[in-house]
Design a protein around this motif. Structure first.
Motif, short mmCIF file in Angstrom:
data_model
loop_
_atom_site.label_atom_id
_atom_site.label_comp_id
_atom_site.label_asym_id
_atom_site.label_seq_id
_atom_site.Cartn_x
_atom_site.Cartn_y
_atom_site.Cartn_z
N GLU A 109 0.40 -1.09 -0.28
CA GLU A 109 0.18 0.11 -0.11
C GLU A 109 0.84 1.32 0.57
O GLU A 109 0.31 2.03 -0.90
CB GLU A 109 -0.96 -0.04 1.39
N GLN A 167 0.44 3.52 -3.25
CA GLN A 167 0.11 5.08 -2.92
C GLN A 167 0.99 6.04 -3.00
O GLN A 167 -0.58 6.73 -2.29
CB GLN A 167 -1.17 4.82 -1.46
N LYS A 199 -3.01 10.43 3.33
CA LYS A 199 -3.48 8.89 3.42
C LYS A 199 -3.27 8.32 4.61
O LYS A 199 -2.20 8.79 5.23
CB LYS A 199 -3.41 8.15 2.19
N SER A 230 -8.99 1.17 -1.87
CA SER A 230 -7.98 1.08 -1.95
C SER A 230 -8.73 -0.66 -2.66
O SER A 230 -9.69 -0.71 -2.65
CB SER A 230 -7.32 0.24 -1.49
N ARG A 239 -7.06 -3.28 -2.30
CA ARG A 239 -7.12 -4.68 -1.40
C ARG A 239 -8.70 -4.29 -0.26
O ARG A 239 -8.77 -4.99 1.15
CB ARG A 239 -5.72 -4.06 -0.09
#
Length: 240
Positions: free
Chosen positions: A85, A89, A189, A234, A236
């Motif tokens: 991530e 990201q 984030k 996301s 995920r």
């Protein structure tokens, strides 16, 4: 009555027990030697030059859990997902902080994808064993939310945060989120890993933060219903 004076009696360890004790002491000595080697690397390369020049890959095998500090390491799958991530990201120029989440940080730093961005990745952690990361390690006590090294330099400048408050209590979560608010950019984030019981407090204190269907796992299990929260979408997870 025994002829042995109780005050002078010294208990003797069995050969098997003594062997186990000696093995444990050898392992402790070896681990300490490994840490000293890593600290030397940190002094010579992290501080003197930059994080990019450290060839030694540190893994969580260096660190045993200390339950007195409420340490419960993520399993490899969870740590890998959180590291991915970060790489997907956040850009190389983005500032990333892992707060009380050493498993995610160590896994990310050991990944080949970390090349080119290590100087922008910081670990906020109370356990000083992680000072092997040199200047990227920031000693952090959640009881002092904005009192830490580089506080002024990082205030409002962090693009992404992965945080896992060490204790499952409202006080700990509130103070840790005070740190998050202090560091995170307006559109930064955020990934929060904590118990389901903290859902209302977490989502109230951090607008835009929602619980997801991603369930972080731990190496040695965890009795609490542990969840992942995020303020962005996301591939995920699905935010609820």
């Amino acid at each position: 009555m025994s002829d042995i004076d109780d005050d002078d009696y010294t208990p003797q360890l069995s050969a098997a027990t003594l062997a186990v004790l000696q093995q444990h002491m050898r392992e402790q000595t070896e681990q300490q030697e490994r840490f000293e080697k890593l600290r030397q690397l940190a002094e010579e390369k992290f501080d003197a030059v930059n994080a990019e020049e450290v060839d030694e890959k540190i893994t969580m095998e260096y660190f045993t859990e200390d339950w007195q500090m409420s340490q419960f390491w993520y399993d490899d799958e969870t740590a890998g997902k959180l590291a991915s991530e970060i790489f997907e990201q956040a850009s190389e120029s983005d500032v990333v902080c892992c707060i009380s989440s050493p498993t995610a940080y160590v896994t990310a730093m050991a990944d080949d994808r970390a090349k080119g961005r290590k100087n922008n990745m910081f670990l906020f952690e109370f356990d000083t064993r992680f000072d092997v990361y040199g200047r990227q390690f920031i000693h952090y006590d959640y009881n002092k939310p904005t009192d830490f090294r580089l506080a002024t330099e990082l205030e409002g400048k962090v693009d992404m945060i992965v945080v896992d408050p060490p204790f499952l209590s409202e006080e700990c979560l509130e103070k840790t989120l005070d740190t998050v608010k202090y560091l995170l950019k307006p559109n930064g984030k955020l990934i929060l890993c904590t118990g389901l019981v903290m859902a209302k407090l977490a989502t109230t204190r951090m607008p835009g933060l929602k619980i997801t269907d991603f369930h972080p796992g731990h190496r040695n299990g965890l009795s609490n219903d542990f969840r992942c929260y995020a303020n962005y979408d996301s591939k995920r997870w699905t935010r609820q």
